[in-house]
Motif scaffolding. Structure first.
Motif, PDB file in Angstrom:
ATOM      1  N   HIS A 101       2.930  -9.183  11.296  1.00 36.22           N
ATOM      2  CA  HIS A 101       1.766  -8.962  10.924  1.00 36.22           C
ATOM      3  C   HIS A 101       0.878  -9.258   9.886  1.00 36.22           C
ATOM      4  O   HIS A 101      -0.813  -9.358  10.649  1.00 36.22           O
ATOM      5  CB  HIS A 101       1.586  -7.729  10.658  1.00 36.22           C
ATOM      6  CG  HIS A 101       2.541  -7.252   9.432  1.00 36.22           C
ATOM      7  ND1 HIS A 101       1.316  -7.453   8.324  1.00 36.22           N
ATOM      8  CD2 HIS A 101       3.198  -6.351   8.671  1.00 36.22           C
ATOM      9  CE1 HIS A 101       1.529  -6.893   6.877  1.00 36.22           C
ATOM     10  NE2 HIS A 101       2.751  -6.357   7.467  1.00 36.22           N
ATOM     11  N   ASP A 266      -8.324  -5.179   3.149  1.00 33.97           N
ATOM     12  CA  ASP A 266      -9.202  -3.665   3.498  1.00 33.97           C
ATOM     13  C   ASP A 266      -9.198  -4.837   5.043  1.00 33.97           C
ATOM     14  O   ASP A 266     -10.554  -4.004   6.069  1.00 33.97           O
ATOM     15  CB  ASP A 266      -9.888  -3.249   2.781  1.00 33.97           C
ATOM     16  CG  ASP A 266      -9.361  -2.425   1.804  1.00 33.97           C
ATOM     17  OD1 ASP A 266      -8.056  -1.408   1.690  1.00 33.97           O
ATOM     18  OD2 ASP A 266      -9.149  -2.534   0.659  1.00 33.97           O
ATOM     19  N   SER A 269      -5.680  -6.115   7.259  1.00 30.16           N
ATOM     20  CA  SER A 269      -4.199  -5.613   7.744  1.00 30.16           C
ATOM     21  C   SER A 269      -4.608  -5.240   9.228  1.00 30.16           C
ATOM     22  O   SER A 269      -3.083  -5.006   8.881  1.00 30.16           O
ATOM     23  CB  SER A 269      -4.918  -3.781   6.640  1.00 30.16           C
ATOM     24  OG  SER A 269      -5.624  -3.083   7.640  1.00 30.16           O
ATOM     25  N   ASP A 270      -5.278  -5.002   9.793  1.00 25.83           N
ATOM     26  CA  ASP A 270      -4.654  -5.060  11.626  1.00 25.83           C
ATOM     27  C   ASP A 270      -4.394  -6.176  12.300  1.00 25.83           C
ATOM     28  O   ASP A 270      -5.542  -7.189  12.048  1.00 25.83           O
ATOM     29  CB  ASP A 270      -5.960  -3.857  12.057  1.00 25.83           C
ATOM     30  CG  ASP A 270      -5.372  -3.414  13.400  1.00 25.83           C
ATOM     31  OD1 ASP A 270      -4.712  -2.834  13.995  1.00 25.83           O
ATOM     32  OD2 ASP A 270      -6.265  -4.707  14.148  1.00 25.83           O
ATOM     33  N   GLU A 273      -6.980  -7.493  14.533  1.00 26.21           N
ATOM     34  CA  GLU A 273      -8.828  -7.933  12.935  1.00 26.21           C
ATOM     35  C   GLU A 273      -8.441  -8.770  12.938  1.00 26.21           C
ATOM     36  O   GLU A 273      -9.415 -10.082  12.937  1.00 26.21           O
ATOM     37  CB  GLU A 273      -9.245  -6.525  12.348  1.00 26.21           C
ATOM     38  CG  GLU A 273     -10.386  -6.475  11.775  1.00 26.21           C
ATOM     39  CD  GLU A 273     -11.116  -5.967  11.441  1.00 26.21           C
ATOM     40  OE1 GLU A 273     -11.562  -5.785   9.931  1.00 26.21           O
ATOM     41  OE2 GLU A 273      -9.914  -5.337  10.466  1.00 26.21           O
TER      42      GLU A 273
END
Length: 325
Positions: A101, A266, A269-270, A273
């Protein structure tokens, strides 16, 4: 495998090249053969014990290389894929276990060195100029360490948006790099009072709209004093040491200032994104909007020298660590 290990917390001399067991990819991980690792102040903080993994440990969190194996539950990546990352512990090693990820695929026309050099600093410059403070045309930004890797990216992106950029550098010899990136004015940092006065002089006494400060202790107060009323102070690092504690009430009489300490974790983290921001950064590299300046390439056996050079303040651009010599 060969790796760089911090045997204890301390100065650059604690870093040594040694043999370590090969890691195995766990669930959701990629095993990557390293091409190049980025050297960052985060690694220095860890080595010194300020952001402290327990010693001994392998430093580093950024790099690029080729996938050689995948763990369970990994989709979208396979052996032979070129990937880059900026959030994988123990990246100063020939083999790195990278969370899937946290990895992005590297386009064919982007080199491993450029990918390793741009991940942390390029993504940081991306979120700082798009999410933290989106400078508008006609505004003025103060960028500290404007000749460094992150500083040059910030200057280029801000100038592209039409902002006027005042850059600071530590020595006169670095001024040309900041100017080449697009800085409209370059100040060689001296006393804090002099820095504030020079910034105010260049803005007709108004002050700047935003300050990007990765230096910390030595420039913090001067940056606050150089902001316009309701200006934004963005603290992005502490190369000179952490800033002194601040009473939030003190921001009111200074002009109702805003102060933030954002981090990349922050803002990426996705995975979606992260991929979107990385695609922008690689696209900007391709178009020449961003440029990677490699300030030094070091073998694993030169890791201590690389950290010393970074902390000396004499380097420009990005420092890379590579397996072998």
């Amino acid at each position: 495998m060969r790796a760089v290990v911090a045997e204890r917390h301390g100065g650059p001399e604690v870093l040594t090249e040694t043999e370590r067991p090969d890691p195995r990819p766990g669930p959701g991980e990629l095993l990557v053969r390293l091409a190049a690792a980025g050297i960052n102040y985060k690694d220095v903080y860890e080595r010194e014990g300020r952001a402290a993994p327990r010693a001994p440990f392998v430093p580093g969190s950024e790099g690029a290389g080729t996938v050689v194996a995948t763990g369970e539950d990994v989709t979208g990546f396979g052996p032979g894929d070129r990937v880059a990352w900026c959030a994988a512990p123990a990246s100063y090693a020939e083999l790195v276990a990278v969370p899937a990820h946290a990895a992005v695929r590297v386009p064919d026309d982007i080199s491993d060195s450029d990918a390793a050099a741009v991940m942390l600093q390029g993504l940081t410059a991306h979120y700082l100029t798009t999410s933290t403070y989106r400078a508008a045309e006609g505004e003025t930004a103060l960028v500290h360490s404007a000749a460094g890797g992150l500083g040059q990216h910030l200057v280029r992106l801000l100038a592209r948006r039409g902002a006027r950029v005042i850059g600071t550098v530590s020595t006169p010899g670095k001024a040309a790099a900041a100017e080449a990136a697009g800085a409209h004015h370059v100040i060689v940092r001296g006393a804090a009072d002099d820095l504030t006065r020079e910034v105010l002089d260049r803005t007709g006494g108004r002050g700047v709209d935003v300050v990007y400060d990765g230096i910390g202790k030595d420039t913090f107060e001067a940056g606050l004093a150089a902001l316009r009323p309701r200006g934004m102070f963005v603290l992005v690092g502490a190369a000179s040491g952490p800033v002194s504690p601040l009473d939030p009430q003190s921001l009111a009489p200074r002009g109702s200032l805003f102060l933030t300490r954002p981090t990349l974790v922050d803002h990426a983290s996705d995975p979606a994104e992260l991929a979107e921001r990385a695609a922008d950064v690689f696209g900007w590299l391709r178009e020449g909007v961003l440029k990677t300046t490699i300030g030094g390439r070091y073998g694993f056996d030169e890791a201590a020298q690389a950290h010393a050079d970074l902390q000396s303040g004499t380097t420009t651009g990005k420092l890379l660590l590579r397996p072998g010599h």
